[in-house]
Enzyme design. Structure first.
Site: not given
Length: 268
Positions: A112-114, A178
């Site tokens: 995930g982003c974040g 995220g």
């Protein structure tokens, strides 16, 4: 469960406007743009440091509860004796109604982003059994409705958005840098508001990864649709858990990878 009140307001998720220059049609112009805040937010359980999550400081109480639910650390409100969310110190202090809590040894860095992190515990996902049917036009309508309500995204363009819906409207919205955090925020808010996630529709702006598919399965959501694509493993998990998975859901079209019959496309 006692809990410090958190004022949920959009400005706390935004950094001061940043001056920048925009190039358009051969000309430059001076503008100011909003950008989302980013923070390293640490969750403590019974005075033990559990995890640090990169996130947007918005609905932090929902994020904490959703994360603990997703990781199987809590299952119902009485599991939590108290929770204090302190944005100034970038932490949440959670006290459980059990003294034997032991920190999980295994941690998994997610896609995930974040900087998503899973503790590698059993998430309790099970096959989904439902009679839900969603008309294709209604699914597209709900996606447009989600994007219309995504205030932080409309201001910055720098966050992900997810929404839990019924057949008519968006019920709960989650926004964060995220992808995984948006789902945890939805789960946490539903937990606080006593809204069941079972038999609903989940929409998201981000890619559907295997971790996202597992969270959806644990929520017992039978239909999930994304603005973008799923991963191969997410498609496999959706098939295994009997989830209808749609991608590229935008405008007047979408692509269904599993259980298309729930969207009126017949078996396949």
């Amino acid at each position: 469960m006692k809990q410090d009140a958190e004022t949920i307001s959009l400005p706390q998720a935004l950094a001061p406007d940043i001056p920048c220059r925009k190039y358009i049609d051969g000309k430059w112009e001076q503008i100011s743009l909003s950008v989302p805040k980013e923070m390293a937010f640490t969750i403590y359980i019974n005075n033990q440091e559990l995890v640090t999550i990169l996130c947007t400081p918005f609905k932090l109480n929902c994020l904490v509860l959703g994360y603990l639910l997703a990781e199987g650390i809590i299952t119902e409100p009485k599991d939590v004796a108290s929770m204090r969310v302190c944005e100034e110190d970038n932490l949440a202090d959670v006290k459980l109604n059990r003294s034997d809590f032991v920190l999980p040894l295994k941690r998994i860095l997610t896609s995930g982003c974040g900087g998503g992190t899973s503790l590698g515990v059993d998430m309790g996902a099970a096959n989904i059994k439902t009679d839900i049917r969603v008309a294709p036009k209604q699914l597209l309508h709900l996606m447009r409705h989600m994007l219309e309500r995504a205030k932080l995204y409309s201001l910055t363009g720098g966050v992900h958005t997810s929404a839990l819906c019924d057949n008519k409207e968006v019920i709960v919205l989650g926004e964060d840098i995220g992808r995984h955090n948006t789902l945890d925020k939805i789960v946490g808010e539903c937990f606080l508001r006593k809204i069941p996630t079972m038999n609903k529709i989940l929409l998201t702006s981000g890619r559907i990864s295997s971790e996202m598919a597992l969270k959806v399965a644990k929520m017992q959501v039978p239909v999930v649709a994304s603005l973008t694509s799923p991963t191969e493993k997410a498609v496999t998990l959706a098939h295994d858990f009997d989830i209808t998975l749609a991608g590229y859901t935008r405008g007047t079209h979408f692509t269904v990878y599993t259980r298309p019959d729930r969207l009126g496309a017949g078996p396949g």
